[in-house]
Design an enzyme around this catalytic site. Structure first.
Site, PDB file in Angstrom:
ATOM      1  N   SER A  28       1.049  -1.232   0.057  1.00  0.00           N
ATOM      2  CA  SER A  28       0.322   0.143   0.101  1.00  0.00           C
ATOM      3  C   SER A  28       0.952   1.248  -0.074  1.00  0.00           C
ATOM      4  O   SER A  28       2.057   1.084   0.966  1.00  0.00           O
ATOM      5  CB  SER A  28      -0.485   0.434   1.214  1.00  0.00           C
ATOM      6  N   TYR A  41      -1.831  -1.667   9.996  1.00  0.00           N
ATOM      7  CA  TYR A  41      -2.044  -1.587   8.845  1.00  0.00           C
ATOM      8  C   TYR A  41      -0.757  -1.695   7.753  1.00  0.00           C
ATOM      9  O   TYR A  41      -0.380  -1.230   7.485  1.00  0.00           O
ATOM     10  CB  TYR A  41      -3.599  -0.814   8.794  1.00  0.00           C
TER      11      TYR A  41
END
Ligand code: NAD
Ligand code: MG
Length: 302
Positions: A194, A207
């Site tokens: 990401s 995350y």
């Protein structure tokens, strides 16, 4: 929304207007969320992705393949000539069945494996069952992930920290290790990381940390497996409209503005990620290893 928009990915077009800018209404789904209940609906390429034979005869296992980016990758892989094993959580059966239908409509085989990849034993079982169903394995896409926003550091539960790591990075290690023993030279692994790996949001500490770990793991494992002829790479999406975002992935008030701060001015659609995974899995990228391909609407990355 995009069900009526069927321009394929190879048509010359303006990336600013390829998909409309969206302002998703505030909404909530229990984790993991369903594509079928998302407003507006996403474009996973079901009506548009045009294959050109780049994965002919390949046998792929894709985690998180029921919805969002993984579903778009599964559809694209099938259109490029691959049979696909889909991993997802049992609560996502309805989304998974829909993707299975799209794959079969594309003339390829689809096999469904519901289960929780945060369970180490399931990671092994998943790979064994996928290998048996597909008759082998030469492509793995580690795409499953969980993202739960927590506003205050002091309120980030230990249980969430542990569960996010178990799902997002421990499972990649376990599934990859189980898969590699079945993979012939020429096989590929692609991991979903990401933009959060480089630009962590304050409300996504667990995350974002796992996504940085995935980038690093990708570069290390690529060196480890290169002599065996197995290539490992990653894709780093920016803001993509998927169920992840409404099942507590973002603060609710952030949803209407989702993706608007990118240079392209809009959120990405899952199908826009698929060509990156296809490229990194296809033999044409034979000299590309340990790379992270950013697909993020123009956000600068290191
Ligand atoms: P998504 O919710 O459609 O897909 C995530 C999938 O992960 C789920 O469908 C689920 O099947 C799977 N999953 C989660 N926990 C699991 C578990 N314990 N066991 C088995 N499967 C589990 O959302 P998405 O946005 O398409 O996410 C796909 C990947 O892309 C994720 O790794 C995510 O971190 C990454 N990503 C997404 C964005 C974005 O903006 N949507 C941005 C950067 C990275
Ligand atoms: Mg899902």
């Amino acid at each position: 929304m995009t069900d009526t928009q069927h321009t394929d990915q190879l048509t010359f077009q303006n990336p600013v207007t390829r998909f409309p800018e969206i302002s998703p209404p505030q909404q909530d789904q229990p984790e993991p969320g369903l594509d079928q209940q998302l407003a507006p609906q996403t474009d996973r390429g079901q009506h548009s992705y045009r294959g050109t034979g780049r994965l002919e005869g390949r046998r792929a296992l894709i985690t998180g393949a029921d919805s969002g980016i993984g579903a778009a990758v599964a559809i694209a892989f099938a259109r490029e000539g691959a049979d696909v094993a889909l991993s997802y959580l049992p609560a996502e059966e309805a989304d998974a069945q829909e993707i299975k239908g799209f794959i079969e409509d594309s003339g390829r085989r689809a096999f469904l494996f519901p289960g929780d990849i945060s369970d180490p034993a399931f990671c092994t079982t998943l790979v064994e069952q996928a290998v048996e169903a597909l008759g082998g394995l030469d492509a793995l896409v580690n795409n499953a992930g969980r993202q739960i926003a927590v506003e205050e550091f002091a309120e980030l539960p230990d249980e969430q920290w542990t569960q996010t790591f178990a799902t997002n990075i421990h499972a990649i290690f376990r599934i990859s290790q189980a898969a590699v023993e079945h993979m012939p030279p020429g096989s590929t692994i692609v991991n979903s990381t990401s933009v959060q790996a480089y630009e962590p949001s304050a409300h996504l500490l667990d995350y974002a940390s796992t996504k940085a770990a995935i980038n690093n793991f990708t570069k290390g494992l690529a060196q480890s497996l290169a002599p065996q002829g197995i290539r490992v790479n990653a894709v780093a999406p920016g803001p993509i409209w998927t169920p992840l975002q409404v099942s507590d992935g973002q603060p609710k008030e952030a949803l209407p503005e989702f993706g608007k701060s990118t240079p392209l001015g809009r959120a990405g659609q899952p199908t826009e990620l698929a060509p990156a995974y296809v490229f990194l899995s296809s033999p044409e990228s034979s000299y590309v290893l340990g790379e992270t391909l950013n697909v993020n609407g123009g956000m600068p990355t290191p």
